[in-house]
Write a protein that holds these residues in place. Structure first.
Motif, PDB file in Angstrom:
ATOM      1  N   ASN A 191       0.813  -1.215   0.000  1.00  0.00           N
ATOM      2  CA  ASN A 191       0.000   0.000   0.000  1.00  0.00           C
ATOM      3  C   ASN A 191       0.843   1.259   0.000  1.00  0.00           C
ATOM      4  O   ASN A 191       2.009   1.235   0.348  1.00  0.00           O
ATOM      5  CB  ASN A 191      -0.907   0.015   1.210  1.00  0.00           C
ATOM      6  CG  ASN A 191      -0.111   0.007   2.500  1.00  0.00           C
ATOM      7  OD1 ASN A 191       1.075  -0.310   2.507  1.00  0.00           O
ATOM      8  ND2 ASN A 191      -0.762   0.337   3.580  1.00  0.00           N
ATOM      9  N   PRO A 206      -0.572   4.955   0.982  1.00  0.00           N
ATOM     10  CA  PRO A 206      -1.594   5.986   1.161  1.00  0.00           C
ATOM     11  C   PRO A 206      -0.971   7.364   1.007  1.00  0.00           C
ATOM     12  O   PRO A 206      -0.721   8.059   1.971  1.00  0.00           O
ATOM     13  CB  PRO A 206      -2.075   5.749   2.587  1.00  0.00           C
ATOM     14  CG  PRO A 206      -0.913   5.158   3.305  1.00  0.00           C
ATOM     15  CD  PRO A 206      -0.131   4.409   2.278  1.00  0.00           C
ATOM     16  N   ASN A 214      -4.683  11.856   1.412  1.00  0.00           N
ATOM     17  CA  ASN A 214      -5.914  11.513   2.112  1.00  0.00           C
ATOM     18  C   ASN A 214      -7.109  11.416   1.155  1.00  0.00           C
ATOM     19  O   ASN A 214      -8.207  11.107   1.552  1.00  0.00           O
ATOM     20  CB  ASN A 214      -6.223  12.552   3.191  1.00  0.00           C
ATOM     21  CG  ASN A 214      -5.253  12.392   4.338  1.00  0.00           C
ATOM     22  OD1 ASN A 214      -4.703  11.310   4.536  1.00  0.00           O
ATOM     23  ND2 ASN A 214      -5.045  13.468   5.072  1.00  0.00           N
ATOM     24  N   VAL A 273     -11.191   8.166   5.182  1.00  0.00           N
ATOM     25  CA  VAL A 273      -9.941   8.258   5.932  1.00  0.00           C
ATOM     26  C   VAL A 273     -10.184   9.017   7.237  1.00  0.00           C
ATOM     27  O   VAL A 273     -10.829  10.079   7.244  1.00  0.00           O
ATOM     28  CB  VAL A 273      -8.865   8.990   5.110  1.00  0.00           C
ATOM     29  CG1 VAL A 273      -7.596   9.174   5.928  1.00  0.00           C
ATOM     30  CG2 VAL A 273      -8.563   8.215   3.841  1.00  0.00           C
ATOM     31  N   TYR A 312      -3.239  -1.040   3.116  1.00  0.00           N
ATOM     32  CA  TYR A 312      -4.141   0.107   3.018  1.00  0.00           C
ATOM     33  C   TYR A 312      -5.026   0.062   1.777  1.00  0.00           C
ATOM     34  O   TYR A 312      -6.231   0.300   1.829  1.00  0.00           O
ATOM     35  CB  TYR A 312      -3.301   1.386   3.017  1.00  0.00           C
ATOM     36  CG  TYR A 312      -4.103   2.652   3.053  1.00  0.00           C
ATOM     37  CD1 TYR A 312      -4.478   3.224   4.259  1.00  0.00           C
ATOM     38  CD2 TYR A 312      -4.493   3.272   1.868  1.00  0.00           C
ATOM     39  CE1 TYR A 312      -5.225   4.384   4.294  1.00  0.00           C
ATOM     40  CE2 TYR A 312      -5.242   4.429   1.889  1.00  0.00           C
ATOM     41  CZ  TYR A 312      -5.600   4.984   3.103  1.00  0.00           C
ATOM     42  OH  TYR A 312      -6.342   6.130   3.130  1.00  0.00           O
ATOM     43  N   SER A 361      -8.976  -0.174   2.124  1.00  0.00           N
ATOM     44  CA  SER A 361      -9.794   0.999   1.804  1.00  0.00           C
ATOM     45  C   SER A 361     -10.994   0.630   0.932  1.00  0.00           C
ATOM     46  O   SER A 361     -11.945   1.382   0.818  1.00  0.00           O
ATOM     47  CB  SER A 361      -8.937   2.063   1.107  1.00  0.00           C
ATOM     48  OG  SER A 361      -8.494   1.567  -0.139  1.00  0.00           O
ATOM     49  N   THR A 413      -7.580   4.449   9.253  1.00  0.00           N
ATOM     50  CA  THR A 413      -6.522   5.427   9.520  1.00  0.00           C
ATOM     51  C   THR A 413      -5.336   5.134   8.609  1.00  0.00           C
ATOM     52  O   THR A 413      -4.959   3.982   8.437  1.00  0.00           O
ATOM     53  CB  THR A 413      -6.041   5.361  10.981  1.00  0.00           C
ATOM     54  OG1 THR A 413      -5.434   4.081  11.215  1.00  0.00           O
ATOM     55  CG2 THR A 413      -7.171   5.569  11.957  1.00  0.00           C
ATOM     56  N   PRO A 414      -4.743   6.165   8.041  1.00  0.00           N
ATOM     57  CA  PRO A 414      -3.551   5.947   7.211  1.00  0.00           C
ATOM     58  C   PRO A 414      -2.286   5.861   8.074  1.00  0.00           C
ATOM     59  O   PRO A 414      -2.306   6.228   9.242  1.00  0.00           O
ATOM     60  CB  PRO A 414      -3.516   7.207   6.348  1.00  0.00           C
ATOM     61  CG  PRO A 414      -4.119   8.274   7.207  1.00  0.00           C
ATOM     62  CD  PRO A 414      -5.131   7.589   8.101  1.00  0.00           C
TER      63      PRO A 414
END
Lengths: 385, 385
Positions: free
Chosen positions: B62, B64, B67, B77, B345, B349, B356-357
């Motif tokens: 991932n 991220p 956002n 997010v 992530y 997602s 939360t990232p």
């Protein structure tokens, strides 16, 4: 205010809601009713954090009159009485050896406030067991109306008395008294009940050791170990989250060390062994408790609601430890009441692989563990190995 | 001895086993491999209780980067950076008011031992945030080779210094040093990290209040509250059981009070509100972790194993809090490394409702909560309301 009201309406525990619903589609919660037994209003030892009144729970689901199972039952009984006797006998040998070697015996001081019949019975059982094991015992009784200071003064007296290695305040205290204030007066080194937050923190944290592990959950885990139940990697569910049973039981199942009774065991070289169960704690607001309990390899119920856990709540082959002790009036018993558990014994015995009866399961182990903790405290203080 | 060997062979965590299996039928554990990133060997902050080396976990699942979510993503997010800034800004206002009213400001002393790059970064972030909020900050650094006594002496100095209301030892300490001994020297009233067993015991026990709640789990719960996530009655799963994140997070989710940040909230009349989640703690020896996580409404992962939690581990609509921070070498970053989380992530997602990232999720909240705890400590000491 609106939020507060909302919260209050939500805060009714599911087991209370069950009793409030006159008709319900939740078949799992159709408790048998129609018992003639009057439930004594005072809550049981483990239900301190729950509402005091349970108006329509059944009390006649089960009656584990003997340890012998009927033919249709598959579960083996974990005989807490016998295991407790073995432990008390082991403690007695150690006490005798201590007496011969250094001329000292362990001593425990118990403080009892008020007139609760169940508390009186528990204290009586403790006195009897201490006499059996050669442990010095002192009972200080206060009336229901005593002040916090009187109780604290008594504790502080025993804190200073070198002939007592353990102090125990029989819970619950009358609601008027501040339990936290009373318990915090106790010297950590004499907290044989393990209820001091410092002991609880050390029990919870990895890499630390509490001076004492609370007696009832310690007794539960010891029953599992002695029955050959593997804990590591298993799914365990604890119903109830009281400070004296549910919380420490959940912590112990995650990291409990079997070495705490190592001197009785053949496996004394396994001091590094830890039982890593995957633990779920079900509390009063869990929305689908029976779905969660049906996943449990090991179920510990400690809420004090008679026959809460039905056979259908169990996974076949589960190990069931019933900590609930609910007093029900019964003139045929010597004390005028008898105790019934959280688990519907008759149903559970057809599903579980192992289960503890009430009475004769966890109860005697609580007493045995108190003796064990008192002995350990004296050994520590006298550096007696 | 035989038992000990058996235990040791069992004690390989499942996530380690995953990396040891070259071919496996467990499709859920087919981590993508082939990353060029070298994993920095020092374990992350939350993985203190796990083996130090993870040889073949993926680090490229991932990224991220912003956002903003791509179109195929459904999860919202949780912007920890922004929420932390709001909290720090609130703390700054309170600090300013304290300064104007009584002429004092909160102070925190941080002790850093050794040269760990991640620890240095965390400390740098804390200094920066303290400056922003007007909190007095002191950093005492020791070399890797310092003695326990030197560290303890420094702590005892700050214990006595009335201008410091919080003391924090940046963990982990070099393995040579006894963390328990070092932390226990700290005055309970200044333990703004909340790692003292007395604070942990009071956090665990019903009816009691710890002086401080550990910053990271407190930050996790605050993120949930501020995102409007309902905790009460929900199933929460915590992966990892470290003393500094997993354990206190599991305790907080069971009984966390939203009032701890009440002065920032509009819901300050809800001081009695408790979030009774039904919490399961998954640890290294859980046999079927993904089955358990798939039941979670709220998942908190805090083990420091990159991309451990795949999309298929999640229940659709789950809320995912990723506490993992694993440093991976990356020359394009200012510090020479970047952090990746426990959760894949990109996959998560598409399944989660909120997540939360890493970075920018829990990390900034840890810092904000340290400031909050320091302010609370000063308010308590000065009786400033």
């Amino acid at each position: 205010m609106a939020l507060k009201n909302k919260v209050q309406s939500i805060l009714i525990p599911w087991w209370r809601k069950n009793t409030l619903l006159s008709s319900t589609s939740r078949t799992l919660n159709t408790f048998a009713t129609g018992s003639d037994n009057r439930i004594i209003k005072s809550p049981s030892l483990v239900s301190l954090d729950l509402p005091d009144e349970w108006t329509s729970s059944s009390t006649n689901c089960n009656a584990p009159s003997t340890n012998k199972l009927a033919s249709e039952e598959t579960g083996r009984v974990i005989d807490g009485k016998q295991i407790a006797e073995e432990i008390i006998s082991g403690v007695a040998c150690e006490v005798e050896r201590m007496k011969k070697t250094i001329g000292e015996v362990p001593g425990v001081a118990v403080i009892l406030v008020g007139e609760r019949r169940d508390s009186q019975t528990y204290v009586r059982n403790k006195i009897k067991a201490c006499e059996e094991a050669g442990i010095k015992f002192s009972l200080t009784e206060f009336s229901e109306k005593c002040s916090e200071d009187e109780v604290c003064d008594a504790i502080m007296g025993f804190n200073m008395d070198p002939s007592f290695h353990g102090i125990l305040v029989q819970l619950p205290l009358p609601q008027r008294l501040n339990e936290e204030k009373v318990l915090d007066v106790m010297r950590l080194e004499k907290d044989v009940d393990g209820f001091h937050p410092m002991n609880m923190g050390n029990l919870a944290m990895r890499g630390r050791e509490p001076l004492f592990i609370p007696c009832t959950p310690k007794g539960c885990v010891e029953l599992l170990i002695r029955s050959g139940v593997e804990i590591m990697g298993k799914k365990a569910v604890v119903i109830g989250r009281s400070n004296i049973v549910g919380l420490p039981a959940s912590l112990l199942l995650q990291v409990s060390d079997s070495f705490f009774l190592s001197f009785f065991h053949a496996i004394s070289d396994a001091t590094e062994l830890r039982h890593h169960a995957t633990v779920t704690v079900v509390d009063a607001l869990t929305s689908n408790p029976e779905e969660i309990t049906r996943e449990a390899d090991i179920l510990v119920s400690a809420v004090g609601v008679p026959n809460l856990v039905r056979g259908s709540w169990l996974k076949p082959g589960a190990v069931v430890v019933d900590v609930g002790t609910y007093p029900v009036e019964d003139d045929s018993c010597e004390q005028g009441y008898r105790l019934i558990g959280d688990v519907c014994y008759e149903e559970a015995s057809r599903v579980a692989s192992w289960l503890t009866p009430v009475p004769g399961g966890v109860g005697p182990m609580t007493v045995a563990m108190l003796l064990y903790n008192t002995l350990e405290s004296a050994r520590r203080i006298y550096k007696f190995v």
